[in-house]
Structures are given as C-alpha cells and as structure tokens.
Design an enzyme around this catalytic site. Structure first.
Site, mmCIF file in Angstrom:
data_model
loop_
_atom_site.group_PDB
_atom_site.id
_atom_site.type_symbol
_atom_site.label_atom_id
_atom_site.label_comp_id
_atom_site.label_asym_id
_atom_site.label_seq_id
_atom_site.Cartn_x
_atom_site.Cartn_y
_atom_site.Cartn_z
ATOM 1 N N SER A 232 -0.156 -37.458 113.362
ATOM 2 C CA SER A 232 -0.224 -38.738 112.451
ATOM 3 C C SER A 232 -1.642 -38.698 111.626
ATOM 4 C CB SER A 232 0.092 -40.028 113.022
ATOM 5 O OG SER A 232 -0.847 -40.277 113.829
ATOM 6 N N LYS A 233 -1.773 -39.344 110.617
ATOM 7 C CA LYS A 233 -3.138 -39.419 109.925
ATOM 8 C C LYS A 233 -3.961 -40.419 110.671
ATOM 9 C CE LYS A 233 -1.640 -42.076 105.977
ATOM 10 N NZ LYS A 233 -1.415 -41.956 104.630
ATOM 11 N N ARG A 234 -3.498 -41.188 111.503
ATOM 12 C CA ARG A 234 -4.497 -42.025 112.263
ATOM 13 C C ARG A 234 -5.149 -41.298 113.390
ATOM 14 N NH1 ARG A 234 -6.218 -44.287 109.632
ATOM 15 N NH2 ARG A 234 -5.633 -46.105 108.324
ATOM 16 N N ASN A 236 -5.075 -37.758 113.352
ATOM 17 C CA ASN A 236 -5.499 -36.511 113.082
ATOM 18 C C ASN A 236 -5.632 -36.350 111.559
ATOM 19 O OD1 ASN A 236 -5.645 -33.876 114.495
ATOM 20 N ND2 ASN A 236 -3.779 -34.527 115.607
#
Length: 475
Positions: A232-234, A236
RNA sequence: GGCCCCAUCGUCCAGCCUGGCUAGGACAUCGCCCUUUCAAGGCGGUAACACGGGUUCAAAUCCCGUUGGGGUCACCA
C-alpha cells in the site's frame, strides 16, 4: 509488477500486449490516473501494441468509451433470464449487511428482487426508477477455477453473491466490463494479482452465461509491505514516478520486480540481468507463489549494479537528464556542463547507488567555497595548530606548480607527510576536509585536478587560516 | 467470522512435482584483505525447512491436522 509479467508473457509467446483503461468508476477515474499509468509503462519501457493513445483494431481502449457494448451484453443476459434488475436502495443493502454482520452471518444479497415479474421490472425501469442489474447465480452446485499456478480451486455457489453487473449510473462493474472486453478483444490469458482469486468464479459464471470459453487464469502473488499486508502507498512507495524521482534506473527496477517471485534457472548465475536475458529465462510456471515483501535494500544494491554497468557517457547523459527532468529538484535551471560531468562520472560511478546522490557526492565542485567546521577535521586526528601547519605546507608545495597532477603530486605529498612527521592518512584527511568540507568523498587528487590548481590551493590556505583562528581547546 | 490462497535464513529466491540435504545462491549483517576517506572488489562467518501426527529403510520434499500469515466477502477496481 503485473504489467511486467504480462508484457513478458506476451512477448515470450509472440502475442500482443494491449493496454486497456478500466475507468468505470466515475469518481476515482481521472485523466491524471490514466496519464500516470501510461507514464509508468513508458518509463519501464513496457511498450504495448494497442492502447488508448495509439489505437488498434480492438478499440476503443477506455471502458468509459465502450458503454454500448456493456449495454448490449446486459440486455442479452436480461433476455435470457440470466440476470435481473434489482431496485434495492443502497441504504437497504447497507442495513441488511449490518444485520448480517451483527448476526455473524456472511454478508450477501438475498436475491429478493429476483421475485419481481419481468413486466413489472420493465415498467419500473421505464418509469425511471433507479436500478442495478445482477447476475442470477444458481445457488446449487459449484464452480471450479483453473489457475495456472495453483491448479483447480473450488467454490461452492452458496459463496457466490448475485453480482452487480450494471451500476445505477449505467456504467458496468469490473466483473462485467472485464469479461466482455476480454472476449471482444480476444484476450487469451489473464495474469492479474492474487486479490482477484475470489472474484474469478463470478467471471467464470459470466463466461458460461454468455456461452463463451473462459481464458486462462494466472494469479500472481501480491507484493507485501514489511508487515506482510498487501502493498500500500501508506507503507511503501508504490508510484513509479517516485522511483524515477529517486534516481532509480528503469533497468534496475525491472530487474528487481522480476526477482520478486521469479528466479533465473539454476546455474544461470547472476541475479543481475537485462530485459533480453529476462525474456529468455522467463517462464510462467516458474513464478513462486508466496507473497514477497517489497524490500528497498536489495533494490538499492541492484541500482548500484546497474549504475556501474553504464558507460561513462551513458551515465553522464542519464545524470543530466535526471537533473533536468526527474530529480527531487524539479526543472533545475543551472545544469552542470556535460564535459565536466563526463570527467566527474568516473570518480563517483562506483560510489553511487542512486542518481539522486549526485549533489551530495559532487557539491564541492560547484560551491564557491566549502563550509568548514572543526568537527569535520576531527578525523584527521591532529590538533588545530598542527593541522594549519600541515595545510600550509601542502599549499606551499602544490603552489610551486602551475597545475595539479595526481601522478606527480601524490608521491610528493606522501613524502611531505614524512618530513612533517604526520601520518600519510592524517595528511590526506586534512586535505580532504579542507577541499571538500567532509571526510567521505570521491578520490581526492583527481577531484583537485578537476577543481583546478588555483581553487585547490586557495581552499587549503583558507582552511589553514580557519584553523589557526580557532580556539585550540575545541578540538 | 465464512470462503479461498500461502508457509525454507532478517529479506528475495533455489530445492518440493519425479523422497536420499552436511539444505544452495543473492541482499542485508559481521570479520579479514585491498586502501589517503568513502565506495567498489576479493575472501570468510552468523543465519531457515512453523508445529504435531502419519506413509517410508529414508521426509524440506508425499498425506492429514494444528498454528501462523495473507486475500476476499461494495452500485471499487
């Protein structure tokens, strides 16, 4: 990641690789999200044979431009009585779900609108009442999904909801649009992420409803965060733009992505391989199935490997391009001259892990003067007065010539160290700090050559003065 | 919670299908060498078959169970 594997598979088997934009969510789909996909494909050099920006025989390639197809195919299912209109409001469905959850029952649609007679359904629809279209799933029996990597996966129909095919905004859901388009575009193999496994029986049922053969399914393992949850962009950086702006080389990223879930065959040696080698070794069946943790450390190492594999000219041009277009400092106005970059590259090539490190490795070439601190000189292990004396002696020595020549000056400086009774290492360290302002740098004498005789000597004298003025107690 | 997928060093992978392993490689880490710094390079070390049953002369490999992790259960994809 998934795009790469699709590309590899298509190329490996002489197939076509097409880009289709699945923009049926009118809220989430934006021109920017589409542009970012295409930018990423372009950067990774995953060229598609057909796509929204280049056209092709299966167009259009945006689902938002293919709504007529979905309308026609929905009507087909409605007429065959394999689908039905559902007039339930979102509130009612939400409430239902809440009750089911509270009762610890599996949430799902109860199929109440199946009971609405056809004529009644037509009347309400014509009257403008909002509705969705659902697939009528026969709750008895089971569906088997064949997955290339996992074999047969069995799903009981009691687990399969009456899936929404058409939303009330007249846009299709992924399930409908994906199946219809794959059929219409002649897609033979569906390689997608593992998170789709549980929807696949719905797709198989749809193929059956249309009386179409299903494509081959192959679900790729999901990339994971360090805590093993789905990437997830949170947790990574997931945007390809980020990797580009960080100075990762496209080759390194592709190499790294390929390594996630894939290994070169035994005895094929290095894990560092280019596109051609990857294509030669690629084999769908060799993909490993455990969800790999996405670990930047190995990517950094690989990037260093790829930086070292560049020619001097090649790396110089990539650096220049990076500084001008990709770097954290967007659109930098003052670019270093190419001929200077060409001379600096050999000094930093084997030290750099990312293009973005350019500034920290080379700042002292471009500053008027370096910022000196007493702390920086600590590693020379000499008291300030002696440091100043050593630097002055060096400046005197080098000042006698009209240029810096590392072949000639290095031995001379070593000899000087002996005369002054200081360790060679300490002498060079004091020079290094005086010239660059820091204790870890590219090769010193070569740097001074590039800096120029006058500047180098001036920096030595400035440092000597700085040290002579300082409070000896500080060191 | 139901269903589904998965399970080898800290991390990525090989080995599993077709049992014979003192479990192999890479990154990271530690040590040594090289060295004017930092790197790069070379050499070496630490480090794993989740657990329990079975089958077998023999199990990382085959079977069952347990545990653990993940995914999914939307008018999102």
């Amino acid at each position: 990641y998934v795009g790469l594997f699709n590309w590899l598979f298509a190329k490996k088997h002489g197939g076509k690789f097409l880009l289709r934009i699945e923009d049926t969510d009118q809220v989430r789909s934006t021109p920017e999200s589409e542009a970012s996909i295409m930018r990423a494909m372009k950067w990774l050099d995953l060229a598609y044979d057909e796509g929204p920006d280049i056209g092709g025989p299966c167009g259009p390639y945006r689902q938002s431009e293919r709504t007529e197809h979905y309308r026609v195919h929905t009507k087909l299912l409605l007429d065959k009585d394999l689908a039905y209109r559902c007039f339930c409001t979102e509130e009612r469905l939400k409430e239902r779900r809440a009750i089911q959850m509270a009762a610890k029952l599996p949430p799902g649609y109860d199929g109440s609108c199946r009971a609405i007679a056809k004529a009644e359904s037509e009347r309400r629809a014509t009257a403008g009442e909002p509705f969705v279209v659902r697939l009528k799933v026969d709750k008895s029996g089971k569906t088997i999904v064949k997955d290339v990597l996992r074999g047969d996966i069995e799903f009981s129909h009691t687990e399969i909801d009456d899936q929404v095919l058409m939303k009330s905004d007249n846009f299709p859901t992924y399930h409908l649009a994906n199946v219809v388009d794959d059929r219409l575009m002649g897609i033979t193999h569906v390689l997608r992420a593992e998170e789709w496994i549980s929807s696949t029986p719905k797709h198989v049922l749809l193929y059956q409803a249309f009386d179409w053969p299903a494509p081959v399914f192959c679900h790729l393992p999901l990339l994971r965060n360090a805590d093993r949850t789905k990437i997830s962009k949170r947790k990574n950086p997931t945007s390809l733009d980020w990797y580009r702006s960080q100075g990762y080389l496209q080759e390194a990223l592709v190499n790294f992505l390929a390594l996630m879930g894939f290994a070169p065959a035994e005895g094929e040696g290095s894990e560092v391989f280019d596109r051609e080698q990857l294509l030669a070794r690629f084999d769908l069946d060799k993909i490993s199935i455990g969800g790999p943790v996405f670990d930047l450390t190995k990517l950094e190492w690989l990037n260093g490997e790829w930086i070292r594999r560049q020619s001097v000219e090649g790396l110089a041009d990539r650096l220049l391009h990076f500084l001008a277009h990709d770097g954290p400092v967007e659109g930098r106005t003052r670019l270093p001259p190419r001929d200077l970059v060409l001379k600096i590259v050999p000094l930093i090539q084997e030290r750099m892990k990312k293009l973005s490190e350019w500034d920290e490795w080379t700042d002292y070439f471009f500053k008027e003067s370096v910022v000196l601190t007493k702390d920086a000189f600590r590693r020379a292990k000499l008291p300030p007065a002696q440091l100043a004396m050593v630097l002055t002696a060096c400046a005197d020595l080098l000042g006698k010539n009209s240029n810096i020549d590392h072949g000639r000056d290095e031995p001379a400086l070593r000899e000087l160290a002996g005369k002054l009774g200081v360790k060679v290492g300490d002498l060079f360290m004091s020079l290094r700090v005086a010239i660059t302002g820091k204790s870890a740098t590219p090769p010193l004498l070569e740097s001074m050559e590039l800096l120029g005789h006058a500047t180098s000597v001036a920096r030595l004298r400035a440092a000597a003065q700085f040290l002579a003025e300082g409070d000896p107690g500080e060191l």
